[in-house]
Design an enzyme around this catalytic site. Structure first.
Site, PDB file in Angstrom:
ATOM      1  CB  CYS A 108      54.468-109.733 -42.973  1.00 38.35           C
ATOM      2  SG  CYS A 108      56.094-110.447 -43.234  1.00 38.35           S
ATOM      3  CG  HIS A 232      51.741-111.206 -45.603  1.00 43.82           C
ATOM      4  ND1 HIS A 232      52.643-110.522 -46.399  1.00 43.82           N
ATOM      5  CD2 HIS A 232      52.471-112.081 -44.863  1.00 43.82           C
ATOM      6  CE1 HIS A 232      53.858-110.958 -46.129  1.00 43.82           C
ATOM      7  NE2 HIS A 232      53.790-111.902 -45.213  1.00 43.82           N
ATOM      8  CG  ASN A 262      56.925-112.891 -47.013  1.00 40.62           C
ATOM      9  OD1 ASN A 262      56.600-111.710 -47.046  1.00 40.62           O
ATOM     10  ND2 ASN A 262      56.899-113.618 -45.908  1.00 40.62           N
TER      11      ASN A 262
HETATM   12  O1  UT7 Z   1      55.585-113.370 -43.588  1.00 36.19           O
HETATM   13  C1  UT7 Z   1      55.325-114.076 -42.408  1.00 36.19           C
HETATM   14  C2  UT7 Z   1      56.398-114.967 -42.032  1.00 36.19           C
HETATM   15  N1  UT7 Z   1      56.626-116.190 -42.739  1.00 36.19           N
HETATM   16  C3  UT7 Z   1      55.740-117.167 -42.916  1.00 36.19           C
HETATM   17  O2  UT7 Z   1      54.569-117.023 -42.783  1.00 36.19           O
HETATM   18  C4  UT7 Z   1      56.239-118.537 -43.267  1.00 36.19           C
HETATM   19  C5  UT7 Z   1      55.548-119.598 -42.449  1.00 36.19           C
HETATM   20  N2  UT7 Z   1      56.081-120.938 -42.648  1.00 36.19           N
HETATM   21  C6  UT7 Z   1      56.140-121.552 -43.863  1.00 36.19           C
HETATM   22  O3  UT7 Z   1      55.784-120.985 -44.863  1.00 36.19           O
HETATM   23  C7  UT7 Z   1      56.600-122.987 -43.920  1.00 36.19           C
HETATM   24  O4  UT7 Z   1      56.682-123.509 -42.605  1.00 36.19           O
HETATM   25  C8  UT7 Z   1      57.968-123.167 -44.639  1.00 36.19           C
HETATM   26  C9  UT7 Z   1      57.806-122.898 -46.124  1.00 36.19           C
HETATM   27  C10 UT7 Z   1      58.986-122.218 -44.049  1.00 36.19           C
HETATM   28  C11 UT7 Z   1      58.456-124.603 -44.476  1.00 36.19           C
HETATM   29  O5  UT7 Z   1      57.473-125.497 -44.967  1.00 36.19           O
HETATM   30  P1  UT7 Z   1      57.069-126.801 -44.119  1.00 36.19           P
HETATM   31  O6  UT7 Z   1      56.065-127.529 -44.898  1.00 36.19           O
HETATM   32  O7  UT7 Z   1      56.691-126.328 -42.751  1.00 36.19           O
HETATM   33  O8  UT7 Z   1      58.391-127.616 -44.138  1.00 36.19           O
HETATM   34  P2  UT7 Z   1      59.265-128.151 -42.898  1.00 36.19           P
HETATM   35  O9  UT7 Z   1      59.950-127.026 -42.222  1.00 36.19           O
HETATM   36  O10 UT7 Z   1      58.427-129.072 -42.078  1.00 36.19           O
HETATM   37  O11 UT7 Z   1      60.328-129.021 -43.648  1.00 36.19           O
HETATM   38  C12 UT7 Z   1      59.971-130.242 -44.329  1.00 36.19           C
HETATM   39  C13 UT7 Z   1      61.228-130.857 -44.893  1.00 36.19           C
HETATM   40  C14 UT7 Z   1      62.333-130.981 -43.874  1.00 36.19           C
HETATM   41  O12 UT7 Z   1      63.071-132.158 -44.166  1.00 36.19           O
HETATM   42  P3  UT7 Z   1      62.781-133.526 -43.341  1.00 36.19           P
HETATM   43  O13 UT7 Z   1      63.030-133.185 -41.904  1.00 36.19           O
HETATM   44  O14 UT7 Z   1      61.354-133.870 -43.636  1.00 36.19           O
HETATM   45  O15 UT7 Z   1      63.785-134.474 -43.921  1.00 36.19           O
HETATM   46  C15 UT7 Z   1      63.217-129.795 -44.144  1.00 36.19           C
HETATM   47  O16 UT7 Z   1      64.544-129.993 -43.766  1.00 36.19           O
HETATM   48  O17 UT7 Z   1      61.745-130.024 -45.927  1.00 36.19           O
HETATM   49  C16 UT7 Z   1      63.102-129.676 -45.640  1.00 36.19           C
HETATM   50  N3  UT7 Z   1      63.314-128.307 -46.123  1.00 36.19           N
HETATM   51  C17 UT7 Z   1      63.651-128.036 -47.407  1.00 36.19           C
HETATM   52  N4  UT7 Z   1      63.884-128.839 -48.441  1.00 36.19           N
HETATM   53  C18 UT7 Z   1      64.201-128.242 -49.619  1.00 36.19           C
HETATM   54  C19 UT7 Z   1      63.177-127.138 -45.452  1.00 36.19           C
HETATM   55  N5  UT7 Z   1      63.441-126.108 -46.271  1.00 36.19           N
HETATM   56  C20 UT7 Z   1      63.723-126.638 -47.484  1.00 36.19           C
HETATM   57  C21 UT7 Z   1      64.064-126.089 -48.738  1.00 36.19           C
HETATM   58  N6  UT7 Z   1      64.296-126.910 -49.766  1.00 36.19           N
HETATM   59  N7  UT7 Z   1      64.160-124.748 -48.937  1.00 36.19           N
END
Ligand code: UT7
Length: 307
Positions: A108, A232, A262
């Protein structure tokens, strides 16, 4: 010496995939995706080559130059059409360019790495370099994996950079890489993108702030001098956290991830183009262009628009 941005172009596929459409097949929702990422829809289709050709052609037309004026093509892509050959020579062939052409993969951060590469080429004898960021990320997404499927989209953006002995748009750069974090975001041969989202998020904020501060210091400006931040487009919360630490309000930041998701190395030129369309790019203004991604890699530049 100096380098000027002379023309820009973009390409996105026609097919729009909304959060609601993804919610039909994945255990997710429009509310979760919007609140956690800021993404509302993404474009899907094409290929790095087909999207790169359109963006590149538009950038050359926008610059007012002839094809024969371009003497190097640098393509930033994480998703080349084939492992070999590189996609850049195929784009050059489609465009009717006969100049050298090569791919750069810095995920990215790719577009900014390609701009830095072009700057070096222009410092050492080239006159006009076409830089393209083009991605077909959807090809490498497991559409049953909600962790990645909600984040990525396809697209391309391009810019023509020209050597100018009398002026300079690109005031400073700060680039970096940390391969010890390579396993945080990967796509194995024949596999799909996988990511430790939380850790990428944490590190992304840190490296964006650090590289932006270093780029501003080396350009001799402060955050108060910036009219525009073109980051980005990975996650609105990453952008908010980084700009808040830099003391920059969101009003000065360009956001396109709501419409495109993204798009990796296409995201910064897509965001620039959107800013220009909306009259936000003004001659004499300072802008911060900053990216981060798999590798990990990061790259910031300070630009002073000459037009
Ligand atoms: O381009 C460069 C590379 N990419 C990035 O920069 C992305 C960097 N990371 C992120 O943007 C975020 O970490 C994510 C968007 C990927 C995830 O967001 P988060 O706030 O870190 O969520 P999380 O992984 O802590 O998940 C929170 C909850 C979890 O459930 P529990 O354990 O709280 O019950 C996940 O299982 O949300 C759940 N979850 C979802 N729920 C609905 C994870 N993905 C999803 C989803 N839909 N797509």
């Amino acid at each position: 010496m100096g380098v000027r941005f002379r023309g820009w172009g973009i390409a996105v596929p026609d097919r729009i995939v909304t959060n609601d459409e993804l919610s039909l097949t994945l255990d997710t929702s429009d509310q979760w995706i919007t609140e956690r990422t800021g993404i509302r829809e993404r474009r899907v289709g094409g290929s790095a080559m087909s999207l790169g050709v359109i963006a590149g052609r538009d950038a050359i037309a926008d610059s007012g130059m002839e094809l024969s004026d371009i003497d190097f093509l640098v393509l930033a892509t994480t998703t080349p059409d084939r492992l070999c050959p590189a996609t850049a020579p195929m784009i050059a062939n489609e465009l009717g360019l006969t100049c050298p052409a090569m791919d750069v993969n810095a995920a990215c951060s790719g577009f900014m790495y390609a701009v830095r590469t072009a700057y070096g080429l222009l410092e050492t004898g080239n006159k006009r370099v076409l830089v393209i960021g083009a991605e077909h990320l959807s090809r490498w997404v497991d559409w049953s994996d909600r962790n990645m499927a909600v984040l990525l989209g396809d697209g391309a953006g391009a810019a023509v950079l020209e050597y100018d002995p009398d002026g300079n748009d690109l005031l400073s750069f700060h680039l970096g890489a940390d391969g010890s974090a390579a396993d945080l975001l990967t796509c194995e041969h024949g596999g799909f993108f996988q990511m430790d989202g939380k850790e990428v998020f944490r590190r992304a904020v840190r490296v964006v702030v650090d590289s932006a501060e270093k780029a501003m210091a080396s350009a001799g400006i402060t955050a108060d001098d910036l009219s525009l931040v073109i980051p980005h487009q990975a996650n609105i919360r990453i952008i908010q956290a980084a700009t808040q630490r830099l003391g920059i309000e969101m009003e000065r930041t360009v956001i396109t991830l709501d419409r495109y998701g993204n798009t990796s190395s296409a995201s910064i030129p897509l965001a620039f183009y959107d800013a220009r369309e909306n009259g936000r790019v003004k001659s004499g203004d300072y802008a911060l262009l900053t990216g981060f991604g798999a590798g990990m890699t990061w790259a910031s530049a300070i630009v002073k628009w000459s037009r």
